[in-house]
Scaffold this motif. Structure first.
Motif, PDB file in Angstrom:
ATOM      1  N   PHE A  87       2.652   3.386   1.072  1.00  0.00           N
ATOM      2  CA  PHE A  87       1.616   2.421   1.423  1.00  0.00           C
ATOM      3  C   PHE A  87       0.242   2.958   1.052  1.00  0.00           C
ATOM      4  O   PHE A  87      -0.052   4.142   1.287  1.00  0.00           O
ATOM      5  N   GLY A 102      -1.585  -2.151   2.188  1.00  0.00           N
ATOM      6  CA  GLY A 102      -0.838  -3.022   1.300  1.00  0.00           C
ATOM      7  C   GLY A 102       0.577  -3.226   1.833  1.00  0.00           C
ATOM      8  O   GLY A 102       0.962  -2.670   2.859  1.00  0.00           O
ATOM      9  N   LYS A 103       1.366  -4.024   1.091  1.00  0.00           N
ATOM     10  CA  LYS A 103       2.704  -4.355   1.557  1.00  0.00           C
ATOM     11  C   LYS A 103       3.726  -3.269   1.272  1.00  0.00           C
ATOM     12  O   LYS A 103       4.861  -3.345   1.741  1.00  0.00           O
TER      13      LYS A 103
ATOM     14  N   GLN B  37       4.625  -4.095  11.892  1.00  0.00           N
ATOM     15  CA  GLN B  37       5.279  -3.939  10.601  1.00  0.00           C
ATOM     16  C   GLN B  37       6.454  -4.892  10.512  1.00  0.00           C
ATOM     17  O   GLN B  37       7.355  -4.876  11.355  1.00  0.00           O
ATOM     18  N   GLY B  40       8.422  -7.206   4.096  1.00  0.00           N
ATOM     19  CA  GLY B  40       7.664  -8.013   3.147  1.00  0.00           C
ATOM     20  C   GLY B  40       6.187  -8.128   3.443  1.00  0.00           C
ATOM     21  O   GLY B  40       5.444  -8.704   2.647  1.00  0.00           O
ATOM     22  N   HIS B  41       5.753  -7.593   4.572  1.00  0.00           N
ATOM     23  CA  HIS B  41       4.338  -7.680   4.937  1.00  0.00           C
ATOM     24  C   HIS B  41       3.656  -6.326   5.077  1.00  0.00           C
ATOM     25  O   HIS B  41       2.443  -6.257   5.185  1.00  0.00           O
ATOM     26  N   GLY B  42       4.419  -5.275   5.099  1.00  0.00           N
ATOM     27  CA  GLY B  42       3.823  -3.964   5.253  1.00  0.00           C
ATOM     28  C   GLY B  42       3.274  -3.772   6.657  1.00  0.00           C
ATOM     29  O   GLY B  42       3.788  -4.310   7.624  1.00  0.00           O
TER      30      GLY B  42
END
Lengths: 111, 113
Positions: A87, A102-103, B37, B40-42
């Motif tokens: 990340f 970020g994802k 968390q 797909g979204h972090g």
């Protein structure tokens, strides 16, 4: 606004290299990089500040281009232990205490 | 060990019930954060605190409130839990000023049925 990471996933063989990118639509003051193993908490790798510096940590290094508002993480001669999700977290000037991630990029290193 | 303890580690609750998650630190650091968390979204920032009684919203603060009455504790409350709040919640502390790294707790897995 979340920074954009690419690629979303990458599969390597042990010893190969990889690059993970992180870009933002906002002016950046700092970029953090973290790695997370499945079922564990994210672990800090390194921080880069504006000024285009490059940092290294063993065979993992990173660069920060503030003009392009992006950072890249370089993993060379990958090891099995590098597997995990990476990340980037970005801080904007005047608000760098608020770190937006970020994802993530899922990295798998196979023997 | 970053000196962060999250409790509970796992919780299952029903829709509409209030839920409070606790983050406790042992080192008196100023900055504390709550992230969620989801696949797909972090990691998405819910709220953060920069001192006792000083808090601010993050990206996904709707449906959540926080309190920090003591330096060592940062509480996250879901006033009326919904299924969309099923997630893994991470607390983090910053050991220093703005350019210091975050250290994360082990997370709380919350399931809202």
């Amino acid at each position: 606004q979340q920074p954009v990471q690419s690629p979303q996933a990458v599969i390597l063989r042990e010893g190969e290299d990889a690059v993970i990118n992180c870009s933002s639509s906002k002016a950046l003051y700092s970029v953090h990089w973290y790695r997370q193993k499945h079922g564990e908490a994210p672990i800090f790798l390194m921080i880069l500040l504006k000024g285009g510096e490059q940092k290294g940590h063993d065979k993992i290094s990173a660069s920060f281009n503030e003009k392009k508002q992006q950072s890249s993480l370089y993993l060379t001669a990958s090891q099995l232990s590098y597997s995990g999700t990476y990340f980037c977290g970005t801080g904007s000037q005047g608000g760098s205490e608020k770190l937006v991630f970020g994802k993530g990029t899922k990295l798998t290193v196979n023997p | 060990d970053a000196g962060i303890t999250q409790s509970p580690r796992h919780k299952v609750t029903e829709t509409g019930t209030p839920v409070t998650l606790r983050c406790h630190q042992t080192e008196n650091h100023r900055y504390m954060y709550w992230y969620r968390q989801d696949p797909g979204h972090g990691l998405r920032l819910i709220h953060y605190s920069y001192g006792v009684k000083d808090t601010d919203k993050g990206e996904v603060s709707d449906g959540y409130s926080v309190s920090r009455s003591k330096t060592e504790d940062f509480l996250l409350t879901l006033e009326s839990a919904t299924s969309s709040q099923t997630s893994v919640y991470f607390c983090a502390i910053r050991k220093g000023q703005n350019n210091s790294p975050l250290h994360f707790g082990n997370g709380t897995r919350l399931t809202v049925t």
